[in-house]
Scaffold this motif. Structure first.
Motif, short mmCIF file in Angstrom:
data_model
loop_
_atom_site.label_atom_id
_atom_site.label_comp_id
_atom_site.label_asym_id
_atom_site.label_seq_id
_atom_site.Cartn_x
_atom_site.Cartn_y
_atom_site.Cartn_z
N THR A 190 -1.08 -0.88 -10.32
CA THR A 190 -0.75 0.53 -10.53
C THR A 190 0.75 0.70 -10.77
N PHE A 223 5.31 5.18 1.01
CA PHE A 223 4.88 3.78 0.92
C PHE A 223 4.78 3.21 2.32
N ASP A 257 -2.47 8.44 -14.42
CA ASP A 257 -2.57 8.26 -12.98
C ASP A 257 -2.47 9.64 -12.32
N TYR A 276 7.06 10.56 -9.00
CA TYR A 276 6.90 9.93 -7.69
C TYR A 276 7.37 10.89 -6.59
N ARG A 330 6.73 -4.11 -5.64
CA ARG A 330 7.00 -5.31 -4.85
C ARG A 330 7.97 -6.25 -5.56
N ARG A 356 -3.84 3.06 -0.13
CA ARG A 356 -4.33 2.51 -1.38
C ARG A 356 -3.46 1.32 -1.82
N HIS A 364 0.83 -1.20 0.00
CA HIS A 364 0.00 0.00 0.00
C HIS A 364 0.87 1.25 0.00
N TYR A 365 0.31 2.33 -0.51
CA TYR A 365 0.95 3.64 -0.41
C TYR A 365 -0.12 4.63 0.03
N HIS A 415 5.94 10.14 -3.02
CA HIS A 415 4.91 9.47 -2.24
C HIS A 415 5.50 8.59 -1.15
N VAL A 424 -1.24 -1.04 -4.01
CA VAL A 424 -0.37 -0.75 -5.16
C VAL A 424 -0.66 -1.68 -6.33
N PHE A 460 2.56 2.19 -8.92
CA PHE A 460 3.16 2.25 -7.59
C PHE A 460 3.51 0.86 -7.05
N ASP A 461 3.37 -0.15 -7.87
CA ASP A 461 3.67 -1.51 -7.44
C ASP A 461 5.16 -1.81 -7.68
#
Length: 381
Positions: free
Chosen positions: A250, A282, A269, A278, A255, A245, A230-231, A280, A247, A252-253
């Motif tokens: 998106t 995490f 986005d 970016y 992983r 939210r 999540h971020y 943000h 990730v 923002f993933d």
């Protein structure tokens, strides 16, 4: 504020060695770095290991000025954006490698409440207070408490922030300890004690390019991994909305290793649009921990350098250098532009004092603040 750079006139003052213990010991040395306008002397402390790694720390801002590391072929380069001399850190501040506090990142409206009392901080980022409000720990002349060589080369820096400084309550006694060992670990430990309840959130604001600062290709081809499902999305003022939210699905993933450039210009986005890339926080899967855990892994396929960031904090801010606009001339005359480096800043969540469901940033006299992070550098084929 103006400063005058001091010439290293006396050889006896140029370097103050701290004796090592044993053949495999890392070494710490101290040297003058200049003088502030008020007459305060600033030191540069170099921590050096036999494996080719070294770090230079300025007492002004408790700043990590340089971090030199070999690539897969043994070529050593400085992997941090920044300046060559003290005067630019004073006259053209941009948080390069500094210790940020009392509160790293943003506080919405510069306001928070504690025990029913409201506090107003300086607003230096639109309506927000950012990294201490413009006169934070990055602008302080820290005291070199000690420096020593040994299995780890280490320097401890101290600073006292008086009750009411930048609007924060409580007199805060803070220390930052940098340590370098032969395994390629640069440890940074932040500690603080207060005489009455306050908020604290300290981190280092290093901006990395593992290809070497000033490398023309920038850092956007680096591969980034962040173990976070999540971020925290932000509003138009870059303040968290309070949502965590997922990730998944998106840009923002992170992983699994992801090329930074792949999501950097995704104008579909709105979060990328709001942050100009970016910028943000995490929410790390491990959360707040007693011992440092992996918070991010950054790899440069071209040089083979790998950076792993470990931290005890619950979040990490990923900033892709979006506000580097070509107006800053850094080390070796390099002009820094968007994407020339990235920051990975472990910390409490932005605006946490205004979000009761975030991990609290409160610090009390009986419960001192402590954040331990590690930059681990290695190489991969």
């Amino acid at each position: 504020m103006r400063i005058r750079e001091k010439a290293f006139a006396a050889a006896a003052l140029a370097i103050v060695p701290v004796l090592a213990f044993g053949a495999q010991a890392a070494e710490a040395t101290r040297a003058p770095a200049g003088t502030l306008a008020n007459g305060t002397a600033v030191e540069a402390i170099t921590l050096k290991a036999d494996n080719g790694m070294s770090a230079v720390i300025l007492s002004y801002g408790a700043t990590l000025q340089k971090l030199l590391a070999p690539d897969r072929d043994g070529r050593v380069a400085d992997v941090l954006l920044g300046y060559d001399g003290l005067s630019d850190y004073v006259d053209h501040p941009n948080y390069f490698g500094v210790t940020v506090g009392r509160y790293a990142n943003r506080i919405g409206g510069g306001k928070f409440s504690l025990d029913g009392k409201s506090y107003q901080l300086p607003q230096n980022d639109g309506d927000n207070s950012l990294h201490g409000g413009g006169e934070g720990f990055d602008k302080a002349a820290w005291t070199v408490v000690s420096a020593k060589s040994g299995p780890k080369a280490e320097v401890i820096l101290g600073h006292t922030s008086r009750d009411g400084d930048a609007g924060y309550p409580g007199t805060l006694s803070a220390t930052v300890t940098y340590s370098l060992d032969e395994a390629g670990n640069l440890g940074i430990a932040f500690e603080a004690r207060t005489d009455k309840p306050t908020i604290v959130n300290m981190t280092n604001h290093a901006i990395f390019n593992l290809a070497g600062e000033g490398a023309p290709q920038g850092a956007m081809d680096h591969l980034l991994t962040i173990p976070a499902g999540h971020y925290t999305p932000v509003d138009g003022k870059l303040i968290p909305t309070g949502e965590r939210r997922p990730v998944a699905g998106t840009v923002f993933d992170f992983r699994a290793p992801r090329r930074i450039a792949d999501g950097l210009r995704d104008g579909t986005d709105q979060q990328i649009v709001s942050g100009r890339g970016y910028d943000h926080n995490f929410a790390l899967d491990a959360g707040l921990t007693a011992k440092p855990k992996l918070a991010a892994r950054l790899a440069d396929p071209a040089s083979g350098r790998v950076l792993e960031v470990f931290s005890t904090e619950p979040g990490i801010q990923f900033y892709s250098g979006n506000f580097l606009d070509g107006t800053l001339v850094g080390k070796a005359g390099h002009l820094y532009r968007m994407g020339d480096g990235i920051a990975l800043e472990p910390q409490k969540f932005p605006d946490a004092p205004n979000h009761p469901d975030f991990v609290p940033a409160r610090v009390d006299p009986a419960k001192p603040y402590r954040h331990v992070m590690i930059y681990r550098l290695s190489t991969a084929r």
